[in-house]
Motif scaffolding. Structure first.
Motif, PDB file in Angstrom:
ATOM      1  N   UNK A  12      -3.659 -50.244 -47.260  1.00  7.65           N
ATOM      2  CA  UNK A  12      -2.347 -49.906 -47.805  1.00  7.65           C
ATOM      3  C   UNK A  12      -2.416 -48.606 -48.595  1.00  7.65           C
ATOM      4  N   UNK A  13      -3.469 -48.440 -49.368  1.00  5.00           N
ATOM      5  CA  UNK A  13      -3.667 -47.198 -50.121  1.00  5.00           C
ATOM      6  C   UNK A  13      -3.851 -46.018 -49.177  1.00  5.00           C
ATOM      7  N   UNK A  14      -4.572 -46.229 -48.086  1.00  2.00           N
ATOM      8  CA  UNK A  14      -4.791 -45.151 -47.117  1.00  2.00           C
ATOM      9  C   UNK A  14      -3.486 -44.770 -46.417  1.00  2.00           C
ATOM     10  N   UNK A  15      -2.657 -45.757 -46.133  1.00  3.71           N
ATOM     11  CA  UNK A  15      -1.353 -45.460 -45.525  1.00  3.71           C
ATOM     12  C   UNK A  15      -0.531 -44.593 -46.475  1.00  3.71           C
ATOM     13  N   UNK A  16      -0.512 -44.956 -47.744  1.00  2.56           N
ATOM     14  CA  UNK A  16       0.231 -44.165 -48.733  1.00  2.56           C
ATOM     15  C   UNK A  16      -0.342 -42.757 -48.841  1.00  2.56           C
ATOM     16  N   UNK A  17      -1.664 -42.632 -48.807  1.00  2.00           N
ATOM     17  CA  UNK A  17      -2.297 -41.314 -48.873  1.00  2.00           C
ATOM     18  C   UNK A  17      -1.877 -40.463 -47.680  1.00  2.00           C
ATOM     19  N   UNK A  18      -1.852 -41.057 -46.497  1.00  2.00           N
ATOM     20  CA  UNK A  18      -1.421 -40.325 -45.302  1.00  2.00           C
ATOM     21  C   UNK A  18       0.020 -39.841 -45.452  1.00  2.00           C
ATOM     22  N   UNK A  29       4.678 -38.985 -37.885  1.00  2.00           N
ATOM     23  CA  UNK A  29       3.460 -39.778 -37.670  1.00  2.00           C
ATOM     24  C   UNK A  29       2.560 -39.852 -38.907  1.00  2.00           C
ATOM     25  N   UNK A  30       2.795 -39.032 -39.918  1.00  2.00           N
ATOM     26  CA  UNK A  30       1.992 -39.008 -41.152  1.00  2.00           C
ATOM     27  C   UNK A  30       0.519 -38.736 -40.849  1.00  2.00           C
ATOM     28  N   UNK A  31       0.281 -37.734 -40.001  1.00  2.00           N
ATOM     29  CA  UNK A  31      -1.085 -37.376 -39.620  1.00  2.00           C
ATOM     30  C   UNK A  31      -1.779 -36.616 -40.751  1.00  2.00           C
ATOM     31  N   UNK A  32      -3.090 -36.885 -40.872  1.00  2.00           N
ATOM     32  CA  UNK A  32      -3.926 -36.079 -41.771  1.00  2.00           C
ATOM     33  C   UNK A  32      -5.239 -35.810 -41.045  1.00  2.00           C
ATOM     34  N   UNK A  33      -5.947 -34.748 -41.420  1.00  2.00           N
ATOM     35  CA  UNK A  33      -7.234 -34.467 -40.778  1.00  2.00           C
ATOM     36  C   UNK A  33      -8.234 -35.608 -41.014  1.00  2.00           C
ATOM     37  N   UNK A  34      -9.069 -35.860 -39.991  1.00  2.00           N
ATOM     38  CA  UNK A  34     -10.069 -36.915 -40.099  1.00  2.00           C
ATOM     39  C   UNK A  34     -10.963 -36.698 -41.311  1.00  2.00           C
ATOM     40  N   UNK A  35     -11.346 -35.458 -41.577  1.00  2.00           N
ATOM     41  CA  UNK A  35     -12.241 -35.169 -42.693  1.00  2.00           C
ATOM     42  C   UNK A  35     -11.632 -35.642 -44.017  1.00  2.00           C
ATOM     43  N   UNK A  40     -11.484 -39.770 -48.347  1.00  2.00           N
ATOM     44  CA  UNK A  40     -10.715 -40.691 -49.197  1.00  2.00           C
ATOM     45  C   UNK A  40     -11.115 -42.142 -48.966  1.00  2.00           C
ATOM     46  N   UNK A  41     -11.243 -42.531 -47.702  1.00  2.00           N
ATOM     47  CA  UNK A  41     -11.596 -43.918 -47.390  1.00  2.00           C
ATOM     48  C   UNK A  41     -12.973 -44.261 -47.966  1.00  2.00           C
ATOM     49  N   UNK A  42     -13.937 -43.374 -47.743  1.00  2.00           N
ATOM     50  CA  UNK A  42     -15.290 -43.625 -48.253  1.00  2.00           C
ATOM     51  C   UNK A  42     -15.296 -43.747 -49.773  1.00  2.00           C
ATOM     52  N   UNK A  43     -14.571 -42.855 -50.420  1.00  2.00           N
ATOM     53  CA  UNK A  43     -14.504 -42.869 -51.884  1.00  2.00           C
ATOM     54  C   UNK A  43     -13.865 -44.161 -52.396  1.00  2.00           C
ATOM     55  N   UNK A  54     -22.202 -50.350 -44.156  1.00  2.00           N
ATOM     56  CA  UNK A  54     -22.182 -50.580 -42.708  1.00  2.00           C
ATOM     57  C   UNK A  54     -20.753 -50.758 -42.216  1.00  2.00           C
ATOM     58  N   UNK A  55     -19.963 -51.543 -42.955  1.00  2.00           N
ATOM     59  CA  UNK A  55     -18.563 -51.757 -42.576  1.00  2.00           C
ATOM     60  C   UNK A  55     -17.755 -50.469 -42.700  1.00  2.00           C
ATOM     61  N   UNK A  56     -18.020 -49.704 -43.735  1.00  2.00           N
ATOM     62  CA  UNK A  56     -17.324 -48.427 -43.933  1.00  2.00           C
ATOM     63  C   UNK A  56     -17.614 -47.503 -42.751  1.00  2.00           C
ATOM     64  N   UNK A  57     -18.880 -47.362 -42.406  1.00  2.00           N
ATOM     65  CA  UNK A  57     -19.273 -46.469 -41.315  1.00  2.00           C
ATOM     66  C   UNK A  57     -18.714 -46.919 -39.975  1.00  2.00           C
ATOM     67  N   UNK A  58     -18.719 -48.221 -39.720  1.00  2.00           N
ATOM     68  CA  UNK A  58     -18.189 -48.744 -38.461  1.00  2.00           C
ATOM     69  C   UNK A  58     -16.685 -48.469 -38.357  1.00  2.00           C
ATOM     70  N   UNK A  59     -15.967 -48.688 -39.447  1.00  2.00           N
ATOM     71  CA  UNK A  59     -14.524 -48.436 -39.453  1.00  2.00           C
ATOM     72  C   UNK A  59     -14.243 -46.961 -39.218  1.00  2.00           C
ATOM     73  N   UNK A  60     -14.964 -46.096 -39.927  1.00  2.00           N
ATOM     74  CA  UNK A  60     -14.737 -44.656 -39.781  1.00  2.00           C
ATOM     75  C   UNK A  60     -15.090 -44.169 -38.380  1.00  2.00           C
ATOM     76  N   UNK A  61     -16.079 -44.766 -37.767  1.00  2.00           N
ATOM     77  CA  UNK A  61     -16.437 -44.399 -36.395  1.00  2.00           C
ATOM     78  C   UNK A  61     -15.289 -44.732 -35.438  1.00  2.00           C
TER      79      UNK A  61
END
Length: 79
Positions: A12-18, A29-35, A40-43, A54-61
């Motif tokens: 939900x926080x990531x959606x708001x950030x986008x 579409x509320x696009x933002x660069x992957x970087x 933000x997600x990792x932080x 492991x879960x963070x990396x799998x999701x980001x992949x």
């Protein structure tokens, strides 16, 4: 295994950030660069402490695979 409510709160926080960081017009579409998304997600996930690296990396992949199909941009529907 991460707490489901923690993950939902993070997404939900990531959606708001986008929606805040996008250059798309309102209702777009509320696009933002992957970087940016990845940083933000990792932080936020590391602050949460309930989601493993492991879960963070799998999701980001998974998100990166989708972003690569959209010129490196993450759309809300990708997560």
């Amino acid at each position: 295994i991460s707490c489901r409510n923690c993950l939902q709160s993070l997404l939900s926080s990531m959606k708001q950030a986008c929606e805040i960081l996008t250059r798309d017009p309102d209702g777009g579409a509320a696009r933002i660069p992957y970087e940016t998304f990845s940083f933000l997600y990792s932080y936020l996930a590391s602050i949460d402490g309930e989601i493993s690296e492991t879960e963070i990396n799998a999701f980001l992949e998974e998100v990166k695979e989708q972003a690569d199909k959209h010129h490196g941009m993450v759309l809300i529907r990708h997560f």
